[in-house]
Design a protein around this motif. Structure first.
Motif, PDB file in Angstrom:
ATOM      1  N   GLU A  22       6.660   4.208   4.195  1.00 10.94           N
ATOM      2  CA  GLU A  22       6.698   4.498   5.624  1.00 10.94           C
ATOM      3  C   GLU A  22       6.225   5.915   5.911  1.00 10.94           C
ATOM      4  OE1 GLU A  22      10.383   1.588   7.066  1.00 10.94           O
ATOM      5  OE2 GLU A  22      10.782   3.644   6.398  1.00 10.94           O
ATOM      6  N   ILE A  23       6.670   6.862   5.092  1.00 15.53           N
ATOM      7  CA  ILE A  23       6.239   8.253   5.258  1.00 15.53           C
ATOM      8  C   ILE A  23       4.739   8.366   5.032  1.00 15.53           C
ATOM      9  CG2 ILE A  23       6.453  10.598   4.348  1.00 15.53           C
ATOM     10  CD1 ILE A  23       9.354   9.832   3.578  1.00 15.53           C
ATOM     11  N   ASP A  24       4.271   7.712   3.972  1.00 17.92           N
ATOM     12  CA  ASP A  24       2.854   7.734   3.636  1.00 17.92           C
ATOM     13  C   ASP A  24       2.014   7.173   4.784  1.00 17.92           C
ATOM     14  OD1 ASP A  24       0.967   8.268   1.368  1.00 17.92           O
ATOM     15  OD2 ASP A  24       0.509   6.139   1.658  1.00 17.92           O
ATOM     16  N   ALA A  25       2.426   6.031   5.316  1.00 14.68           N
ATOM     17  CA  ALA A  25       1.681   5.405   6.408  1.00 14.68           C
ATOM     18  C   ALA A  25       1.700   6.264   7.666  1.00 14.68           C
ATOM     19  CB  ALA A  25       2.260   4.020   6.699  1.00 14.68           C
ATOM     20  N   ALA A  26       2.835   6.912   7.940  1.00  5.66           N
ATOM     21  CA  ALA A  26       2.933   7.766   9.130  1.00  5.66           C
ATOM     22  C   ALA A  26       1.997   8.966   9.019  1.00  5.66           C
ATOM     23  CB  ALA A  26       4.369   8.225   9.325  1.00  5.66           C
ATOM     24  N   LEU A  27       1.908   9.552   7.826  1.00  8.62           N
ATOM     25  CA  LEU A  27       1.067  10.722   7.646  1.00  8.62           C
ATOM     26  C   LEU A  27      -0.420  10.376   7.591  1.00  8.62           C
ATOM     27  CD1 LEU A  27       3.166  12.716   5.013  1.00  8.62           C
ATOM     28  CD2 LEU A  27       2.951  13.181   7.451  1.00  8.62           C
ATOM     29  N   LEU A  28      -0.742   9.196   7.056  1.00 10.92           N
ATOM     30  CA  LEU A  28      -2.141   8.800   6.888  1.00 10.92           C
ATOM     31  C   LEU A  28      -2.657   7.933   8.026  1.00 10.92           C
ATOM     32  CD1 LEU A  28      -2.247   8.015   3.051  1.00 10.92           C
ATOM     33  CD2 LEU A  28      -2.793  10.150   4.240  1.00 10.92           C
ATOM     34  N   GLY A  30      -1.652   4.904   8.857  1.00 10.34           N
ATOM     35  CA  GLY A  30      -1.702   3.490   8.500  1.00 10.34           C
ATOM     36  C   GLY A  30      -1.631   3.300   7.005  1.00 10.34           C
ATOM     37  N   GLY A  31      -1.609   2.043   6.597  1.00  9.97           N
ATOM     38  CA  GLY A  31      -1.484   1.739   5.179  1.00  9.97           C
ATOM     39  C   GLY A  31      -2.774   1.968   4.416  1.00  9.97           C
ATOM     40  N   ARG A  32      -2.661   1.938   3.092  1.00  6.54           N
ATOM     41  CA  ARG A  32      -3.821   2.114   2.208  1.00  6.54           C
ATOM     42  C   ARG A  32      -4.444   0.740   1.977  1.00  6.54           C
ATOM     43  NH1 ARG A  32      -2.897   7.162  -1.578  1.00  6.54           N
ATOM     44  NH2 ARG A  32      -1.131   8.171  -0.559  1.00  6.54           N
ATOM     45  N   THR A  33      -5.494   0.457   2.694  1.00  3.48           N
ATOM     46  CA  THR A  33      -6.060  -0.895   2.698  1.00  3.48           C
ATOM     47  C   THR A  33      -7.517  -0.943   2.235  1.00  3.48           C
ATOM     48  OG1 THR A  33      -6.657  -0.634   5.025  1.00  3.48           O
ATOM     49  CG2 THR A  33      -4.522  -1.649   4.551  1.00  3.48           C
ATOM     50  N   HIS A  34      -8.103   0.197   1.855  1.00  3.71           N
ATOM     51  CA  HIS A  34      -9.515   0.232   1.477  1.00  3.71           C
ATOM     52  C   HIS A  34      -9.683   0.769   0.059  1.00  3.71           C
ATOM     53  CE1 HIS A  34     -10.521  -0.472   5.672  1.00  3.71           C
ATOM     54  NE2 HIS A  34      -9.762   0.566   6.011  1.00  3.71           N
ATOM     55  N   SER A  35     -10.722   0.311  -0.601  1.00  6.41           N
ATOM     56  CA  SER A  35     -11.105   0.862  -1.897  1.00  6.41           C
ATOM     57  C   SER A  35     -12.235   1.874  -1.696  1.00  6.41           C
ATOM     58  CB  SER A  35     -11.588  -0.246  -2.830  1.00  6.41           C
ATOM     59  OG  SER A  35     -12.816  -0.786  -2.368  1.00  6.41           O
ATOM     60  N   PHE A  69      -7.116   3.870  -0.117  1.00  2.00           N
ATOM     61  CA  PHE A  69      -7.512   4.682   1.029  1.00  2.00           C
ATOM     62  C   PHE A  69      -7.141   4.022   2.352  1.00  2.00           C
ATOM     63  CE2 PHE A  69     -10.403   5.474  -2.501  1.00  2.00           C
ATOM     64  CZ  PHE A  69     -10.253   6.846  -2.665  1.00  2.00           C
ATOM     65  N   SER A  70      -6.820   4.873   3.336  1.00  4.83           N
ATOM     66  CA  SER A  70      -6.445   4.398   4.669  1.00  4.83           C
ATOM     67  C   SER A  70      -7.657   4.437   5.601  1.00  4.83           C
ATOM     68  CB  SER A  70      -5.344   5.287   5.244  1.00  4.83           C
ATOM     69  OG  SER A  70      -5.852   6.589   5.510  1.00  4.83           O
ATOM     70  N   ASP A  71      -7.458   3.960   6.840  1.00  3.96           N
ATOM     71  CA  ASP A  71      -8.528   4.043   7.841  1.00  3.96           C
ATOM     72  C   ASP A  71      -8.942   5.496   8.106  1.00  3.96           C
ATOM     73  OD1 ASP A  71      -8.627   1.305   8.154  1.00  3.96           O
ATOM     74  OD2 ASP A  71      -7.360   1.268   9.953  1.00  3.96           O
ATOM     75  N   SER A  72      -7.952   6.391   8.146  1.00  5.01           N
ATOM     76  CA  SER A  72      -8.288   7.805   8.395  1.00  5.01           C
ATOM     77  C   SER A  72      -9.066   8.398   7.219  1.00  5.01           C
ATOM     78  CB  SER A  72      -7.022   8.626   8.660  1.00  5.01           C
ATOM     79  OG  SER A  72      -6.164   8.624   7.537  1.00  5.01           O
ATOM     80  N   ASP A  73      -8.792   7.927   6.005  1.00  4.37           N
ATOM     81  CA  ASP A  73      -9.589   8.354   4.853  1.00  4.37           C
ATOM     82  C   ASP A  73     -11.038   7.905   5.009  1.00  4.37           C
ATOM     83  OD1 ASP A  73      -7.356   9.471   3.588  1.00  4.37           O
ATOM     84  OD2 ASP A  73      -6.863   7.593   2.577  1.00  4.37           O
ATOM     85  N   ALA A  74     -11.224   6.666   5.451  1.00  2.44           N
ATOM     86  CA  ALA A  74     -12.575   6.157   5.664  1.00  2.44           C
ATOM     87  C   ALA A  74     -13.306   6.981   6.712  1.00  2.44           C
ATOM     88  CB  ALA A  74     -12.512   4.680   6.083  1.00  2.44           C
ATOM     89  N   GLU A  75     -12.612   7.377   7.771  1.00  4.38           N
ATOM     90  CA  GLU A  75     -13.232   8.197   8.812  1.00  4.38           C
ATOM     91  C   GLU A  75     -13.625   9.570   8.266  1.00  4.38           C
ATOM     92  OE1 GLU A  75     -10.232   8.222  11.775  1.00  4.38           O
ATOM     93  OE2 GLU A  75     -10.552   6.115  12.351  1.00  4.38           O
ATOM     94  N   ALA A  76     -12.818  10.102   7.356  1.00  7.80           N
ATOM     95  CA  ALA A  76     -13.137  11.404   6.756  1.00  7.80           C
ATOM     96  C   ALA A  76     -14.406  11.318   5.918  1.00  7.80           C
ATOM     97  CB  ALA A  76     -11.970  11.886   5.905  1.00  7.80           C
TER      98      ALA A  76
END
Length: 363
Positions: A22-28, A30-35, A69-76
């Motif tokens: 939950e903490i991880d998803a809140a900071l990122l 969303g969940g880690r859904t991408h490779s 990786f999360s959606d925000s990681d993909a955007e980065a």
């Protein structure tokens, strides 16, 4: 998650209300859904770029097919790719910019989290482990505020740099420096705390942390008030720069005069601050030189940096040393007095004539 006035965990019964996921998803976001492979396909770039981006950021992940990786990681990753695609930056520049982010944000996040841990431990009288659990519980609530302050601070710093560049280089057709010369004329100086090892040998972690924080905060205050900027602090030392020799001299003298008094914590100890071992003043030795430097990677380089450090090594406590070249520039200013001292052999530099810098009693 608990609010500021809710019950907190006790040292005897630590608790974590939110799960790590939950903490991880809140900071990122969303969940880690991408490779990594999916991030590369989405951005239209090679997998090597994605791997290099995360390694340079300081967060490598080996398996390209792991959903890490999360959606925000993909955007980065998309933004990093756009620096080359839309803004024309080459790969090496993107790597340098990314490395700066990773290095700075890693230290910033750790610095801020440790400050929060100390706050929780002190405010709620918790042991270290319980305080860390409480910080984890509150990170998701605190992160947006810290993030907004980070963005504001970053933009203000960019604006300050732009202002300095405009003032220094904005004149059309001004004569450039000689070919091969380092690009920036700067006052560069070191201030080194005297007897740091001896004074801190008996301190526990809390007192040592407070002692170093006091030193860093006091140094930054003096440097900023004098018109300079802190490049970095190294435990018991601070490296600073200023845009004019006069500003560099003001900063150097301010550090020598003020810093020991600023970290005199006797009154704070009486009010429940630092322990007995951290009491008293600790003077600093200061070396400052006006010359040309190279500014890269958030640091400054050049012979003058080495000279300032060596002058610091031989300065007496609470005094400032400079070289004859800088002394000649400052000699025109009635606010300063300069006293040439006997030549000294300095490691890696040979014979150097140090000059003591003092504030004029008539200024």
């Amino acid at each position: 998650m608990p609010g500021p006035d809710d019950d907190v965990p006790t040292a005897q019964q630590p608790a974590l209300a939110a799960t790590v996921d939950e903490i991880d998803a809140a900071l990122l976001g969303g969940g880690r859904t991408h490779s990594a492979r999916e991030l590369a396909e989405r951005a239209g770039i090679g997998l090597d770029f994605v791997s290099t981006f995360w390694s340079t950021l300081g967060l490598p992940h080996a398996d390209p097919d792991d959903t890490y990786f999360s959606d925000s990681d993909a955007e980065a990753v998309d933004r990093a790719a756009s620096l080359m695609r839309d803004h024309g930056l080459d790969l090496n520049t993107v790597i340098t910019v990314t490395r700066a982010l990773g290095h700075t944000s890693d230290r910033l996040a750790l610095w801020q989290v440790e400050a929060l841990v100390e706050d929780m431990a002190s405010r709620y009288e918790l042991d270290d482990a319980t305080a860390r659990l409480l910080v984890l519980d509150r990170l998701a609530d605190l992160a947006p505020v810290l993030e907004a302050q980070l963005v504001h601070s970053y933009r203000r710093q960019l604006a300050a740099i732009a202002g300095r560049y405009a003032a220094e280089f904005g004149e059309i057709g001004r004569t450039g420096s000689e070919p091969g010369a380092l690009p920036l004329a700067r006052a560069v100086g070191f201030a080194d705390m005297v007897s740091f090892t001896r004074r801190t040998a008996g301190l526990g972690s809390t007192d040592l942390s407070h002692f170093v924080q006091r030193f860093e905060a006091a140094a930054r205050d003096v440097v900023t008030a004098g018109g300079g900027r802190v490049v970095k602090t190294i435990g018991d030392a601070v490296l600073f720069v200023a845009d004019t020799p006069e500003a560099g001299a003001r900063v150097a003298l301010g550090l020598a005069e003020t810093l020991g008094r600023e970290i005199d914590v006797t009154s704070e100890q009486a009010a429940g601050g630092l322990a007995e071992g951290a009491r008293g003043v600790t003077p600093v030795r200061v070396g400052m030189v006006w010359a040309r430097v190279l500014s890269r990677f958030g640091d400054v380089f050049g012979p003058s940096v080495n000279l300032a450090a060596r002058l610091t090594d031989i300065a007496e406590p609470s005094t400032v040393l400079t070289d004859v070249g800088t002394a000649a520039v400052l000699a025109r200013d009635p606010r300063f007095t300069l006293t040439e001292l006997p030549a000294r052999e300095l490691q890696g530099l040979g014979s150097v004539t140090p000059v003591r810098l003092d504030a004029s009693t008539e200024s």
